[in-house]
Design an enzyme around this catalytic site. Structure first.
Site, mmCIF file in Angstrom:
data_model
loop_
_atom_site.group_PDB
_atom_site.id
_atom_site.type_symbol
_atom_site.label_atom_id
_atom_site.label_comp_id
_atom_site.label_asym_id
_atom_site.label_seq_id
_atom_site.Cartn_x
_atom_site.Cartn_y
_atom_site.Cartn_z
ATOM 1 C CB ALA A 115 -28.865 1.070 16.525
ATOM 2 N N GLY A 144 -24.922 2.315 20.578
ATOM 3 C CA GLY A 144 -23.934 2.670 19.560
ATOM 4 C C GLY A 144 -23.344 4.057 19.803
ATOM 5 C CD GLU A 191 -21.241 -0.517 20.803
ATOM 6 O OE1 GLU A 191 -22.265 -0.230 20.137
ATOM 7 O OE2 GLU A 191 -20.739 -1.656 20.838
ATOM 8 C CD GLU A 241 -25.867 -1.798 23.112
ATOM 9 O OE1 GLU A 241 -25.736 -1.726 24.359
ATOM 10 O OE2 GLU A 241 -25.348 -0.988 22.330
#
Ligand code: NAI
Length: 687
Positions: A61, A100, A103, A123
């Site tokens: 992110a 992210g 992911e 995270e």
């Protein structure tokens, strides 16, 4: 362009190009979604590769978007578009795929990485959970227990480990994009493995639940571990789309959760605290190959253990042979304890002991690049050592003192090279405690500070650069708390009440039990030498109650280690109160907590105003790592901002009036911030 496309024959290569770390800001997310759609619409494209330009696949992110409303497309939707792609999408990892970024790769149909790459979902360290399908796709891909362990730990896995874990499909030594292109092409037209469509076998449930129970027990105050557990449960119980919606809900809730915000604050504060204000950007660290430690006592031994554990050999120096032997065998004894518990092998112990070179006499420090003094806490002794070191140490060597309170400028003045002198304040036990206060004296050279920071990192410490004053940041604030412990006990509180209040607040141990553990006699002797008084602690010592080691202190230790309230202490307190003409009263837990925490914040404000700490967040790092301030509260200054400075100033004012204790009156900066509606994080509005 933050997302580029080029074609290698019938394979479309989509490259995230958003220096420095390919963060997934809005333009990147939109770019990936557009290119996936375009490649699917293009009849000339048979397969797709997703990669990153430069050293990263993607670090995740864009933190500058944190706290702002998220703009479409959000990352979970981009991941879904990749997974739903009719044409195969293969991730090519030239470097780290984190958060992210990881992911994104999990939603691809296969993953190939360079051997030097890593994958991870960090995270949890930000008080969050993976929020773009990580909690759903990773358990489906590699099993619930393994996925949970990785997400709970937050540390990235090196490519080889990730391959073994089943996260990666292949690891290559070079040309990762070419390998991914070939693999993508081989998948074209075949049925694709879509991670979200996999199911988790029910028999994995039991092992996962056991791990979840252990994690929840270990960190009962955590805001995000329960959410992580619930999300993995959802991966078992709910259809994929529903479970994804559940994950999103948890993620968004955490973004606004006070404890999660506090954990994020500490995470970023830790990164900022080592910054050396005003050191030119190109300041180079000095080369430190050889380290000498003077004094093989409690601290010297622990500091030596920190260095040798990181592979740095040390010369451990004492005044005489007996003291040296005592010191070295204490270190060996520490290792023996680890060996007996099974956490260390004999071979490792021998390896570590082999890195400690015990010597008698300061001359042994002659060719050290860094000398750390840890002798008795007495100015005359320190000055004598530094005066001699000045003649002995080689040119350019860094001369550090581990003093807890003494003036580093005065110590530096015993040398003709004050620019090379710095405070390195380790905490006890030095081989365990993470905090290192790096004390910047008046003449300390910037490259000395930069070197100290680099070294701290190397030996696994958390460096915070602070200014020179009595007690520096941590102990100076602690003194305010200790003062209030004395007063509260005199006014009517009992040790068990004082300790319970701080445990409820989130400390693992209360101040009285802590003092018992450390021993009360050392500070008693120090007080006697300097003419200071602490009526309660003095009375305990006069009664021979030196703490846990004596079987009695603030508490009674019948079995040698469990504190139990002692009626004798109650009588002793009654006497102390009477002697001071104080009528004992019942004190509420709220008052106890506020009177222990708020005066520390007040002192923190003075520390800030004097520039001893450069940022309020630095103070938070000191307290989280040096004194076990609950991390989920974000440290004292962050906590103050959350409670509101106006409230804190008002309570301090009230306590000051009620007790006649002027030290409790709000510091000028606290008053100013409170009056103007400011905070430590933001200062005064408009100013
Ligand atoms: P200690 O009394 O356990 O050890 C001091 C050692 O220094 C002794 O072994 C002594 O023989 C040796 N020594 C004294 N003069 C010497 C000389 N001229 N040359 C070589 N060796 C000499 O003391 P401790 O607790 O290790 O403290 C050392 C320093 O660390 C003090 O400045 C103290 O304030 C500081 N410190 C202590 C902490 C603690 O919790 N004990 C925490 C942080 C800092």
């Amino acid at each position: 362009m933050s997302v580029e496309i080029n074609k290698q024959g019938d394979v479309a290569v989509i490259t995230i190009n958003n220096p420095a770390v390919n963060a997934l800001g809005h333009a990147v997310r939109a770019g990936i979604a557009d290119q996936i759609a375009a490649a699917n619409a293009d009849a000339a494209v048979a397969a797709i590769v997703l990669t990153g330009a430069g050293r990263f696949f993607s670090a995740g992110a864009d933190i500058s978007e944190f706290g702002k409303a998220s703009q479409e497309p959000i990352l979970p939707a981009v991941c879904q578009a990749i997974e739903d792609s009719a044409k195969p999408v293969v991730a090519a990892l030239p470097g780290p795929a984190l958060g992210g970024g990881c992911e994104l790769t999990l939603s691809c149909h296969a993953r190939i990485a360079l051997a030097t790459a890593e994958v991870g979902l960090p995270e949890v360290k930000l008080g969050l959970i993976p929020g773009a399908g990580g909690t759903q796709r990773l358990p489906r891909l590699i099993g619930a227990k393994a996925a949970f362990a990785i997400m709970l730990d937050g540390e990235p896995l090196k490519a080889k480990k990730a391959l073994d874990a089943g996260i990666l499909d292949a690891v290559v030594e070079s040309d990762v994009v070419a390998a991914a292109v070939a693999h993508a092409r081989s998948l074209a037209g075949k049925p694709l493995r879509r991670t979200g469509a996999l199911t988790i076998p029910a028999e994995q449930r039991e092992a996962f639940e056991a791990a979840a129970t252990a994690a929840l027990k270990k960190d009962p105050e955590s805001p995000n571990v329960p959410a992580l557990v619930d999300c993995v449960r959802a991966a078992f119980d709910k259809p994929f789309a529903e479970a994804m919606a559940f994950e999103r809900e948890q993620f968004v809730k955490l973004l606004k959760n006070e404890r999660s915000i506090a954990l994020r604050h500490v995470f970023f504060a830790e990164r900022g605290a080592a910054r050396v204000a005003d050191a030119p950007k190109d300041t180079k660290a000095r080369n430190v190959g050889k380290v000498a430690i003077i004094g093989a006592g409690t601290m010297g031994g622990g500091i030596a253990m920190s260095f040798v554990a990181a592979g740095v050999p040390v010369i451990l120096i004492e005044n005489d042979k007996e003291a040296l032997e005592r010191g070295v065998s204490r270190v060996a004894g520490n290792y023996d304890f680890s060996v007996s518990r099974g956490s260390m092998t004999e071979a490792r112990k021998a390896e570590l002991m082999g890195r400690i070179d015990g010597r008698v006499g300061l001359e042994a420090a002659a060719d050290a690049d860094l000398v750390i003094e840890a002798v008795f806490e007495e100015m005359t002794v320190k000055k004598d050592v530094f005066g001699k070191l000045d003649k002995i140490a080689k040119k350019g060597a860094i001369l550090a003192t581990n003093t807890s309170y003494l003036n580093v400028d005065d110590i530096a003045a015993a040398t003709a090279r004050p620019a090379d002198v710095v405070g390195l304040h380790f905490f006890s036990p030095a081989n365990v405690m993470k905090l290192l206060e790096i004390v910047r004296a008046k003449h300390t050279a910037p490259d000395v500070l930069v070197t100290a920071v680099a070294l701290a990192r190397k030996i696994g410490k958390m460096p915070v650069v602070v200014g020179n004053c009595h007690g520096f940041v941590g102990n100076r604030m602690l003194a305010r708390r200790s003062q209030q412990v004395e007063r509260l006990l005199t006014e009517g509180a009992l040790p068990q009440q004082v300790d319970a209040a701080l445990r409820t607040f989130g400390f693992r141990m209360g101040p009285c039990a802590m003092s018992d553990l450390a021993g009360l006699d050392i500070s008693w002797r120090m007080r006697k030498a300097t003419g200071q008084k602490a009526p309660v602690a003095d009375a305990l010592c006069e009664a021979g109650r030196f703490g846990q080691k004596a079987g009695r202190g603030y508490y009674l230790y019948q079995d040698g280690r469990t504190p139990t309230p002692d009626p004798e202490v109650e009588q002793l307190l009654a006497k102390v109160s009477a002697a001071q003409g104080v009528t004992r009263r019942a004190i509420s837990e709220e008052e106890i907590t506020q009177r222990l925490i708020y005066p520390m914040i007040n002192e923190g404000t003075r520390i800030l105003a004097e520039g001893i700490a450069a940022r309020s967040a630095d103070i938070d790092v000191v307290w989280v790592h040096g004194y076990n301030f609950p991390r989920w509260r974000g440290g004292p200054m962050h906590y103050a901002d959350q409670v509101g400075l106006k409230h804190i100033a008002e309570r301090l004012e009230a306590y000051s009036k009620a007790t006649g204790d002027e030290s409790l009156a709000p510091a000028p900066l606290l008053r100013e911030l409170a009056d103007k509606g400011g905070s430590f994080a933001k200062g005064t509005p408009g100013g």
